[in-house]
Design an enzyme around this catalytic site. Structure first.
Site, PDB file in Angstrom:
ATOM      1  N   GLY A  57       1.011  -1.310  -0.132  1.00 30.66           N
ATOM      2  CA  GLY A  57       0.129  -0.040  -0.087  1.00 30.66           C
ATOM      3  C   GLY A  57       0.916   1.103   0.109  1.00 30.66           C
ATOM      4  O   GLY A  57       2.011   1.306  -0.123  1.00 30.66           O
ATOM      5  N   ALA A  58       0.061   2.403   0.376  1.00 22.30           N
ATOM      6  CA  ALA A  58       0.612   3.821   0.040  1.00 22.30           C
ATOM      7  C   ALA A  58       1.423   3.804  -1.098  1.00 22.30           C
ATOM      8  O   ALA A  58       2.465   4.003  -1.671  1.00 22.30           O
ATOM      9  CB  ALA A  58       1.852   4.066   1.273  1.00 22.30           C
ATOM     10  N   LEU A  59       0.371   3.450  -2.389  1.00 23.97           N
ATOM     11  CA  LEU A  59       0.709   3.515  -3.586  1.00 23.97           C
ATOM     12  C   LEU A  59       1.288   4.618  -4.337  1.00 23.97           C
ATOM     13  O   LEU A  59       0.818   5.807  -4.060  1.00 23.97           O
ATOM     14  CB  LEU A  59      -0.346   2.930  -4.380  1.00 23.97           C
ATOM     15  CG  LEU A  59      -0.893   1.572  -3.851  1.00 23.97           C
ATOM     16  CD1 LEU A  59      -2.083   1.189  -4.499  1.00 23.97           C
ATOM     17  CD2 LEU A  59       0.218   0.409  -3.819  1.00 23.97           C
ATOM     18  N   HIS A  80       4.406   1.507  -8.130  1.00 21.59           N
ATOM     19  CA  HIS A  80       3.290   0.537  -8.124  1.00 21.59           C
ATOM     20  C   HIS A  80       2.633   0.271  -9.150  1.00 21.59           C
ATOM     21  O   HIS A  80       2.351  -0.757  -9.740  1.00 21.59           O
ATOM     22  CB  HIS A  80       2.596   0.525  -6.663  1.00 21.59           C
ATOM     23  CG  HIS A  80       3.239   0.605  -5.481  1.00 21.59           C
ATOM     24  ND1 HIS A  80       3.320   1.683  -4.496  1.00 21.59           N
ATOM     25  CD2 HIS A  80       3.788  -0.471  -4.603  1.00 21.59           C
ATOM     26  CE1 HIS A  80       4.014   1.199  -3.364  1.00 21.59           C
ATOM     27  NE2 HIS A  80       4.305   0.034  -3.531  1.00 21.59           N
ATOM     28  N   GLN A 114      12.462  -3.728  -9.651  1.00 22.61           N
ATOM     29  CA  GLN A 114      13.889  -3.866  -9.328  1.00 22.61           C
ATOM     30  C   GLN A 114      14.466  -3.053  -8.129  1.00 22.61           C
ATOM     31  O   GLN A 114      15.460  -3.301  -7.574  1.00 22.61           O
ATOM     32  CB  GLN A 114      14.597  -3.223 -10.564  1.00 22.61           C
ATOM     33  CG  GLN A 114      16.224  -3.659 -10.479  1.00 22.61           C
ATOM     34  CD  GLN A 114      16.941  -2.608 -11.440  1.00 22.61           C
ATOM     35  OE1 GLN A 114      16.563  -2.493 -12.538  1.00 22.61           O
ATOM     36  NE2 GLN A 114      18.062  -1.828 -11.046  1.00 22.61           N
ATOM     37  N   ASP A 167      13.567  -3.328  -5.240  1.00 19.44           N
ATOM     38  CA  ASP A 167      13.815  -4.467  -4.183  1.00 19.44           C
ATOM     39  C   ASP A 167      14.522  -5.652  -4.938  1.00 19.44           C
ATOM     40  O   ASP A 167      14.028  -6.790  -4.905  1.00 19.44           O
ATOM     41  CB  ASP A 167      12.613  -4.759  -3.581  1.00 19.44           C
ATOM     42  CG  ASP A 167      11.855  -3.694  -2.806  1.00 19.44           C
ATOM     43  OD1 ASP A 167      12.429  -3.209  -1.801  1.00 19.44           O
ATOM     44  OD2 ASP A 167      10.859  -3.203  -3.274  1.00 19.44           O
TER      45      ASP A 167
HETATM   46  P1  AMP Z   1       6.043  -2.316  -1.585  1.00 19.31           P
HETATM   47  O1  AMP Z   1       4.751  -1.881  -1.418  1.00 19.31           O
HETATM   48  O2  AMP Z   1       7.122  -1.426  -1.187  1.00 19.31           O
HETATM   49  O3  AMP Z   1       6.021  -3.879  -0.981  1.00 19.31           O
HETATM   50  O4  AMP Z   1       6.243  -2.629  -3.085  1.00 19.31           O
HETATM   51  C1  AMP Z   1       5.645  -3.532  -3.928  1.00 19.31           C
HETATM   52  C2  AMP Z   1       6.091  -3.610  -5.219  1.00 19.31           C
HETATM   53  O5  AMP Z   1       6.301  -2.437  -5.809  1.00 19.31           O
HETATM   54  C3  AMP Z   1       7.341  -4.517  -5.081  1.00 19.31           C
HETATM   55  O6  AMP Z   1       7.712  -5.272  -6.045  1.00 19.31           O
HETATM   56  C4  AMP Z   1       8.365  -2.876  -5.352  1.00 19.31           C
HETATM   57  O7  AMP Z   1       9.684  -3.630  -5.564  1.00 19.31           O
HETATM   58  C5  AMP Z   1       7.764  -2.256  -6.346  1.00 19.31           C
HETATM   59  N1  AMP Z   1       8.407  -1.009  -6.138  1.00 19.31           N
HETATM   60  C6  AMP Z   1       8.484  -0.227  -5.107  1.00 19.31           C
HETATM   61  N2  AMP Z   1       8.930   0.960  -5.581  1.00 19.31           N
HETATM   62  C7  AMP Z   1       9.103   0.881  -6.704  1.00 19.31           C
HETATM   63  C8  AMP Z   1       9.656   1.866  -7.707  1.00 19.31           C
HETATM   64  N3  AMP Z   1       9.989   3.372  -7.295  1.00 19.31           N
HETATM   65  N4  AMP Z   1       9.560   1.748  -9.129  1.00 19.31           N
HETATM   66  C9  AMP Z   1       9.007   0.420  -9.235  1.00 19.31           C
HETATM   67  N5  AMP Z   1       8.539  -0.491  -8.481  1.00 19.31           N
HETATM   68  C10 AMP Z   1       8.539  -0.134  -7.359  1.00 19.31           C
END
Ligand code: AMP
Length: 284
Positions: free
Chosen positions: A31-33, A37, A150, A152
C-alpha cells in the site's frame, strides 16, 4: 474493480471467471501506492486477462516493530489510484486471513547466503517473512505472472529462489525503478521524510551517479567508501551498506571483470527513515 477481504471469496471469484492461470497477473504491495506500484499494474494489464493487486502490510517481515507501526496507510487514495490504473481485483486481507494461527513464521525457507547478506544482514528474518507472505498469497491468487520492482532487487532474487524451490508455474517480471524528478526512487517511506530531509535525500541518487561515473577507473572498495562519505556529507545519519555486487549472485565485487554485470546497492538512514535503492552499472 472488485475488492475482496477474504481469500475464500477471492478464490471463488477467480474460479468463476474460468481464466487460465497463465492469464492471471499478480502485483503484491504493502500500500501507500505511488507511480512505481502503478507501473507494475499497468504492465500486467497490458498482458493479462485478470490483474490482481494485493495490499497487505506484512507484520512478519518487519524486524523492527516501530517500523511496522509507522508504515504509512493511505487506503482511500490507494483505491482511487488502483481504479485509475485499472486493476481488476484488489485483495485486502486482514492479518487473520493470511495468518490464521497468528503472525508467526512456521516454515523455514532455504535461501542460503541470500538471506544473510545486504538487507538480510541488517534485517534478520526479513526474507523469511517475505517468503511466508508471498507463498501464502501465491496459493490464494494462483497467478501465472508475478510483477515485481527492481527497487527491491534482493527480494526479486529471493522470490525467484522461492518459486524454483516450490516448483510453482509462475513467471517473474521485473520492472525498472520509477524515480522522482531529482532521482530519488519512489517509495512509500518517502512519505515519512520531512521537507528538509526529502530535499537532502536526492544525495542517494547522486551517489549512484558518482559510482557510475568512476566505476571503470576506481576499485569497488574505494568507490563505496567515497560514496559513503558523500552520503554522510549530504546529511544521511547512518549508512547500513553501499556495495557493488555481481548482479547475478549479489556477491560483493572487489574487482571488476568486464564480462560480468554489476549492481550498486545502498541502504541508508535520513531523518530516521531507512531508504534502499540500487542501479545496474553500465557494462562499458
Ligand atoms: P512495496 O509496497 O514496497 O512492498 O512494493 C510493492 C512492489 O512495488 C515491489 O515489487 C516493489 O519492488 C515495487 N516498487 C516499489 N517501489 C518501486 C518503484 N519506485 N518503481 C518500481 N517498482 C517499485
Amino acid at each position: 474493480m472488485v475488492i475482496f477481504k477474504k481469500s475464500a471469496d477471492l478464490h471463488q471469484y477467480i474460479s468463476s471467471r474460468r481464466i487460465k492461470t497463465t492469464e492471471i497477473g499478480f502485483v503484491p504491495t504493502m500500500g501507500a501506492l505511488h507511480e512505481g506500484h502503478l507501473s507494475l499494474i499497468r504492465k500486467s494489464k497490458l498482458q493479462q486477462a485478470l490483474t490482481v493487486t494485493s495490499i497487505f502490510v506484512n507484520p512478519t517481515q518487519f524486524n523492527d516493530p516501530k517500523d511496522f507501526e509507522k508504515y504509512p496507510v493511505t487506503l482511500d487514495a490507494d483505491i482511487y489510484k488502483l481504479l485509475q490504473a485499472g486493476t481488476d481485483v484488489l485483495y485486502l486481507p486482514f492479518v487473520k486471513e493470511i495468518y490464521p494461527e497468528g503472525p508467526r513464521l512456521n516454515q523455514k525457507y532455504e535461501l542460503g547466503y541470500l538471506e544473510n547478506i545486504l538487507e538480510g544482514k541488517y534485517r534478520p528474518g526479513h526474507f523469511q517473512g517475505v517468503c511466508t507472505v508471498v507463498h501464502r498469497l501465491l496459493n490464494m491468487v494462483a497467478p501465472g505472472q508475478l510483477f515485481l520492482g527492481q527497487k527491491d532487487y534482493q527480494q526479486c532474487l529471493v522470490l525467484k529462489s522461492l518459486i524454483n524451490q516450490l516448483s510453482l508455474p509462475v513467471n517473474i517480471h521485473i520492472s525498472p525503478t520509477l524515480r522522482e524528478p531529482d532521482g530519488l526512487a519512489m517509495s512509500s517511506r518517502n512519505l515519512r521524510l520531512s521537507a528538509f530531509a526529502r530535499k537532502k535525500a536526492s544525495a542517494l541518487y547522486q551517489s549512484f551517479r558518482f559510482i557510475e561515473k568512476n566505476f571503470k577507473q576506481t576499485s569497488p572498495d574505494v568507490l563505496c567508501l567515497q560514496a559513503t562519505g558523500l552520503l554522510i556529507k549530504a546529511g544521511f545519519e547512518k549508512v547500513d551498506y553501499i556495495e557493488i555486487c555481481d548482479a547475478d549472485t549479489l556477491l560483493t565485487a572487489h574487482s571488476i571483470n568486464p564480462s560480468k554485470k554489476y549492481i550498486a546497492l545502498i541502504a541508508a538512514f535520513i531523518d530516521g527513515v531507512r531508504l534502499i535503492d540500487n542501479v545496474i552499472l553500465p557494462a562499458d
